[in-house]
Motif scaffolding. Structure first.
Motif: not given
Length: 425
Positions: A50-59, A62-68, A216-220
């Motif tokens: 799951i943490r690996r997927l979170e890293a892929v999401q933040a990369d 990674t394509s927009l479709e894959k991120k979504q 959101e993404k470590n930003q307030f």
């Protein structure tokens, strides 16, 4: 486990349950889990993935479709498991058992699974039953608040399931809230409870515009949104009682009930408010709590005053709440109160009991283990008895009768006796 922690909760699931959940999940194609490894290692391996997927999401690559796709999957993962955690309790499991009593597959699961396994199985394979129980328990939780009222209308009315009429009802309820800034959007759900035949109508109305501070993404950041306002009614055809959770006071309760009659039951109704009936808490001043009726036939061994709140009589002063340990052989709250509260002349004349929590000790079973449960009551007639299991609700009312706190005719089925407080400490 009282506070939800996703990783810890997964460890409480059996591996077969976890495997069938992952297999049908949106994230399944992206997960790389070796189910043949030792079972004790699987939860840790799963969350590493799951943490690996979170890293892929933040990369950024990674394509927009894959991120979504990953984002939606992770949100559903967290939401499903948290909902399951909230429903892995005796009250929810009891609702599932009643609703699925004639379901052979469910019977097998109920006989072998833990509460966590049962709740997740129902969510995946019997989602409507899960949602019905979820809405019922959510309503029960709100009966503690100031927005809850009971009214009496004709019994035996038919509740419509016609979507057009439901939508019209929902639309006109939303108009009531538009006066305080709510939006026009709304959603309605109708659920039926197998256990008592009641029907619940739950409405979500687009609330006033509000701003939420979040990260959101470590930003307030500050997010403008419209939180859904919840309104719900539960109608009991057997006795004509309709419970309502409506914000805005008695005027809004009446308005919503009139719309309920117009659109949901198809006739004009005149709701009568169910008045509270006081509990005779003075009966608890005897530390021994001797019953006037035989409660042993209900399996009750002993009852203690676990907690009591006292207020001074006829003078300004501070209210006191006395708590004592749950141990059966310890002094109860009344004994502690008389020992520790300062009294000029006579305790009973100087302090009134406003609320109390009773702890009921059942007779030991054959294995020597003795169960116990507790519930709160307030002088003005409110209680938390409805939060107990059906079996313990009946026992609680028998205890109140035996202690002369309520009349013998009061009990389950009497809506006044079942009313609950804004809070019971």
């Amino acid at each position: 486990m009282k506070i939800f922690n996703c990783a810890q909760f997964v460890r409480n699931l059996s591996i077969p349950t976890l495997k069938f959940y992952v297999a049908q999940h949106q994230l399944c194609p992206d997960l790389m889990i070796d189910w043949s490894q030792p079972e004790k290692n699987i939860p840790k391996a799963l969350f590493s993935d799951i943490r690996r997927l979170e890293a892929v999401q933040a990369d950024e690559l990674t394509s927009l479709e894959k991120k979504q796709s990953i984002t939606l999957g992770l949100v559903r993962w967290q939401d499903d498991l948290k909902r399951t955690f909230c429903m892995a309790n005796d009250s929810a499991i009891n609702e599932f058992r009643h609703a699925l009593a004639c379901d052979p597959e469910a019977t097998v699961v109920f006989g072998a699974g833990s509460p966590e396994d049962i709740a997740l199985w129902v969510l995946v394979y019997r989602e409507k039953v899960f949602r019905d129980a979820e809405l019922h328990l959510a309503f029960q939780a709100k009966t503690h608040g100031k927005y809850w009222k009971q009214h009496l209308i004709p019994k035996g009315l038919d509740i419509t399931h016609d979507q057009a009429r439901l939508d019209k009802f929902c639309e006109e309820v939303a108009q009531i809230y538009q006066k305080v800034g709510a939006g026009k959007s709304s959603h309605v759900e109708v659920t039926e409870r197998a256990q008592d035949g009641s029907v619940q109508v739950t409405i979500y109305v687009e609330g006033p515009l509000t701003v939420i501070a979040h990260f959101e993404k470590n930003q307030f950041n500050r997010l403008s949104t419209r939180i859904a306002l919840e309104t719900a009614l539960v109608y009991h055809p057997s006795n004509g009682i309709v419970e309502s959770v409506v914000k805005g006071g008695a005027k809004n309760h009446t308005a919503v009930l009139e719309l309920f009659g117009k659109h949901i039951v198809g006739q004009e109704i005149t709701p009568d408010v169910v008045e509270k009936k006081e509990f005779r808490l003075n009966a608890l001043r005897d530390e021994m709590l001797e019953p006037v009726l035989d409660w042993s036939k209900h399996g009750v061994h002993k009852v203690r005053l676990r907690r009591a709140k006292f207020t001074p009589v006829g003078r300004a002063g501070v209210s006191f709440q006395i708590d004592v340990p749950p141990d059966m052989d310890k002094p109860d709250a009344m004994e502690e109160a008389k020992e520790n509260l300062r009294v000029r002349h006579y305790f009973d004349a100087e302090y009134a009991m406003e609320s109390a929590t009773l702890i009921v000790y059942m007779s030991p079973a054959q294995d020597g283990k003795a169960e116990h449960f507790s519930f709160g009551i307030q002088r003005l007639g409110a209680s938390t008895i409805k939060n107990l299991s059906s079996k313990n609700q009946a026992i609680a009312y028998e205890v109140l009768k035996a202690l002369d706190i309520i009349d013998v005719l009061d009990g389950p089925g009497n809506p006044v006796a079942e009313e609950q407080p804004e809070s019971v400490s």
